[in-house]
Write a protein that holds these residues in place. Structure first.
Motif, PDB file in Angstrom:
ATOM      1  N   ASP A 377       0.687  -1.256  -0.099  1.00  0.00           N
ATOM      2  CA  ASP A 377      -0.190   0.024   0.052  1.00  0.00           C
ATOM      3  C   ASP A 377       0.691   1.245   0.034  1.00  0.00           C
ATOM      4  OD1 ASP A 377       1.003  -0.252   2.600  1.00  0.00           O
ATOM      5  OD2 ASP A 377      -1.072  -0.107   3.507  1.00  0.00           O
ATOM      6  N   ALA A 378       2.087   1.296  -0.322  1.00  0.00           N
ATOM      7  CA  ALA A 378       3.002   2.406  -0.609  1.00  0.00           C
ATOM      8  C   ALA A 378       2.358   3.395  -1.517  1.00  0.00           C
ATOM      9  CB  ALA A 378       4.292   1.908  -0.824  1.00  0.00           C
ATOM     10  N   VAL A 379       2.322   4.484  -1.201  1.00  0.00           N
ATOM     11  CA  VAL A 379       1.868   5.526  -2.033  1.00  0.00           C
ATOM     12  C   VAL A 379       2.649   5.725  -3.258  1.00  0.00           C
ATOM     13  CG1 VAL A 379       0.922   7.972  -2.241  1.00  0.00           C
ATOM     14  CG2 VAL A 379       0.640   6.762  -0.108  1.00  0.00           C
ATOM     15  N   THR A 380       2.097   5.383  -4.581  1.00  0.00           N
ATOM     16  CA  THR A 380       3.255   5.293  -5.707  1.00  0.00           C
ATOM     17  C   THR A 380       2.516   6.784  -6.554  1.00  0.00           C
ATOM     18  OG1 THR A 380       1.262   4.350  -7.037  1.00  0.00           O
ATOM     19  CG2 THR A 380       3.370   2.963  -6.009  1.00  0.00           C
ATOM     20  N   SER A 381       3.569   7.184  -7.329  1.00  0.00           N
ATOM     21  CA  SER A 381       3.376   8.454  -8.090  1.00  0.00           C
ATOM     22  C   SER A 381       3.360   8.262  -9.533  1.00  0.00           C
ATOM     23  CB  SER A 381       4.791   9.350  -8.069  1.00  0.00           C
ATOM     24  OG  SER A 381       5.812   8.812  -8.677  1.00  0.00           O
ATOM     25  N   ALA A 382       2.839   9.039 -10.447  1.00  0.00           N
ATOM     26  CA  ALA A 382       2.909   8.925 -11.714  1.00  0.00           C
ATOM     27  C   ALA A 382       4.218   8.603 -12.356  1.00  0.00           C
ATOM     28  CB  ALA A 382       2.472  10.306 -12.435  1.00  0.00           C
ATOM     29  N   GLU A 383       5.307   8.638 -11.792  1.00  0.00           N
ATOM     30  CA  GLU A 383       6.651   8.230 -12.387  1.00  0.00           C
ATOM     31  C   GLU A 383       6.864   6.912 -12.081  1.00  0.00           C
ATOM     32  OE1 GLU A 383       9.834  12.045 -11.619  1.00  0.00           O
ATOM     33  OE2 GLU A 383       8.515  11.209  -9.801  1.00  0.00           O
ATOM     34  N   PRO A 438      11.220   9.002   3.855  1.00  0.00           N
ATOM     35  CA  PRO A 438      11.267   7.475   3.940  1.00  0.00           C
ATOM     36  C   PRO A 438      10.323   6.801   3.302  1.00  0.00           C
ATOM     37  CG  PRO A 438      11.144   8.455   5.950  1.00  0.00           C
ATOM     38  CD  PRO A 438      11.493   9.539   5.094  1.00  0.00           C
ATOM     39  N   GLU A 439       9.092   7.663   3.367  1.00  0.00           N
ATOM     40  CA  GLU A 439       7.922   6.941   2.580  1.00  0.00           C
ATOM     41  C   GLU A 439       8.092   6.823   1.178  1.00  0.00           C
ATOM     42  OE1 GLU A 439       4.131   8.715   3.673  1.00  0.00           O
ATOM     43  OE2 GLU A 439       4.187   8.075   5.887  1.00  0.00           O
ATOM     44  N   ARG A 440       8.633   7.922   0.576  1.00  0.00           N
ATOM     45  CA  ARG A 440       8.837   7.905  -0.935  1.00  0.00           C
ATOM     46  C   ARG A 440       9.826   6.947  -1.278  1.00  0.00           C
ATOM     47  NH1 ARG A 440       7.397   7.679  -5.436  1.00  0.00           N
ATOM     48  NH2 ARG A 440       8.708   8.328  -7.197  1.00  0.00           N
TER      49      ARG A 440
END
Length: 519
Positions: A377-383, A438-440
């Motif tokens: 469930d890590a928050v992912t980006s468009a990249e 760290p979350e990123r």
């Protein structure tokens, strides 16, 4: 459910030990077989040895062995080569096998029943080394004023009683086959050669010998043994249960692909379909004549002293490294060249420095910074999404290329995906994000884990041992190592529930080539 897939190599003539050309064909066939299995097809891969003929009888005389003793010894070397190169054959066939003798005699009987065999006297040129008959117009001049075959092998004037096959009867049907079904013979250059050959006129073919007895006996004709190519080609039928029929025959014949060297295209694309037409059997779907693998630009031969033992190469550089190099560097269908330096350079640049380093960095950072745990469930980006999309797109390109037997093109696409991942690592710098965000960092490592898994699956047909060692570390179960798994949207969350990454170990070490070492 996709259709079953039956692939064969040419069976090797074991009057000498295996060389790199034998290994090249076996490896290519294995990659195709493994790829088709990963596509969900039931696959049968057959290889083996072609042990009859005058060439084997004479070699045995030279070595002081019986012909069967020589055949047993030499066939063992070819089987050991396949085993050592991780070739996943379903049958290693030998033409001395009892079921093969029975199949060859059944094919002969079917051709005879169709009125295509007759007894006559053969007078003409024969190359023992090629096990082939040649017309006067096909011969070339030797430096000593003698005559040689088109392959520059010695020829002998042969006179003996022989059974003949009415090959001339099939000229028009063969030309129609080549012109209406371009898929049958590939690449196009080979098809054009055979159209020209057949258009020049076909002579009936001598298909038995009486001057020696090391072969399959001709049914009902004492003293005659079958021309070695009749017997050799029949192996493709023997291996799937001919003439008894049965489940394997119904499932796998006609063969999906006969993979052969370009020097034996005539036997497979002219003689073989004519025999099958005569016997009322379906033709193979595709025959592909690949090019030669040259040693620093030279074809290997005993006289030049440049014959390479493929198992020594595999021991020196690693089985998977050798497999990768041969399919990556040589455009399949064309001639290619290899050297020790080239194997080392390609392995280090792509497997070790690019993919191996990507996998090791990714897994090591997850092990150190995430306690080895995956975070679905890590928050992912468009990249992140864009990278995974690019990787899957290039894997789609690899699959399309492999279906077309364009292995080098497919691995070029795979490397584009590897480069994209390495660029992403450099751009995101997860080692720096550990302090600042760290979350990123976690999200970056998770998308990299997914991409490494995709890439390992894609290259698995080529480097099966190494890919499986990597996938094992990543917790990917054997039953999930196929292309269908790429379409499973739940795999990552399911894996994350129980899997904890252990200390990762690199699977693509760098190679060293000592200064001055010859290839």
């Amino acid at each position: 459910m996709p259709d079953p897939f039956y692939i064969t190599t040419a069976i090797s003539y074991p009057n000498g030990r295996p060389h790199i050309g034998h290994a090249y064909e076996a490896i290519a066939a294995d990659v195709i077989a493994r790829f088709q299995r990963m596509e969900g097809r039931e696959v049968r891969l057959q290889t083996g040895t072609d042990e009859h003929g005058l060439k084997m009888a004479r070699k045995a005389q030279e070595t002081g062995q019986t012909t069967r003793e020589l055949a047993d010894e030499m066939s063992g070397y070819f089987k050991a080569m396949c085993d050592g190169l991780d070739v996943s054959y379903d049958r290693f066939i030998r033409t001395v096998d009892a079921d093969h003798h029975r199949a060859s005699q059944a094919l002969w009987t079917s051709m005879a029943a169709n009125g295509d065999l007759y007894l006559d006297r053969y007078e003409g040129w024969y190359s023992v080394r090629d096990e082939a008959y040649y017309g006067e117009s096909e011969l070339v001049d030797a430096e000593d004023g003698g005559r040689l075959s088109p392959n520059h092998t010695p020829v002998e004037w042969t006179v003996e009683e022989s059974w003949f096959f009415r090959l001339s009867k099939y000229q028009d049907r063969l030309l129609e086959l080549f012109r209406k079904n371009p898929q049958f013979l590939q690449p196009e250059s080979r098809r054009n050669e055979m159209i020209a050959f057949v258009s020049g006129g076909l002579r009936d073919l001598s298909i038995s010998r009486t001057s020696f007895d090391w072969g399959v006996p001709v049914p009902g004709s004492d003293g005659h043994v079958m021309y070695v190519w009749v017997d050799a080609l029949t192996n493709y039928l023997t291996g799937v249960g001919y003439p008894d029929g049965g489940e394997q025959w119904k499932k796998f014949w006609p063969a999906s692909l006969h993979l052969i060297g370009k020097d034996i295209v005539r036997f497979h694309a002219v003689y073989w379909p004519a025999f099958l037409m005569s016997a009322g059997l379906e033709l193979p779907k595709t025959i592909f004549g690949h090019g030669f693998l040259l040693n620093r630009g030279q074809k290997e031969s005993k006289s030049l002293g440049n014959v390479t033992d493929p198992l020594m190469l595999a021991e020196r550089f690693g089985v998977d490294n050798l497999r990768y190099y041969l399919l990556r560097d040589v455009a399949f269908g064309q001639d290619g060249s290899y050297s020790a330096e080239a194997i080392v350079l390609r392995t280090n640049a792509e497997l070790a420095n690019s993919f191996g380093n990507l996998a090791q960095r990714t897994l090591s950072m997850i092990y150190k910074n995430c306690e080895g745990r995956l975070v679905p469930d890590a928050v992912t980006s468009a990249e992140d999404a864009d990278l995974e999309r690019k990787v899957l797109e290039q894997i789609g390109n690899l699959r399309a290329s492999f279906h077309d037997l364009a292995f080098s093109d497919g691995l070029t696409s795979w490397m584009k995906a590897v480069f994209a991942c390495n660029q992403f690592v450099d751009d995101m710098a997860p080692w720096a994000l550990k302090k600042t965000d760290p979350e990123r960092m976690t999200a970056v490592l998770m998308v990299l884990f997914r991409c490494v898994r995709h890439l390992a699956l894609a290259v698995r047909p080529v480097v099966p041992g190494s890919a499986d060692r990597l996938l094992e570390q990543m917790g990917i179960a054997p039953g999930e190592r196929n292309f269908a798994a790429l379409d499973d949207p739940h795999w990552f969350a399911e894996l994350a529930r129980d899997f904890v990454l252990s200390q990762p170990e690199g699977v693509f070490p760098r190679l060293d080539l000592p200064e001055g070492e010859e290839g």
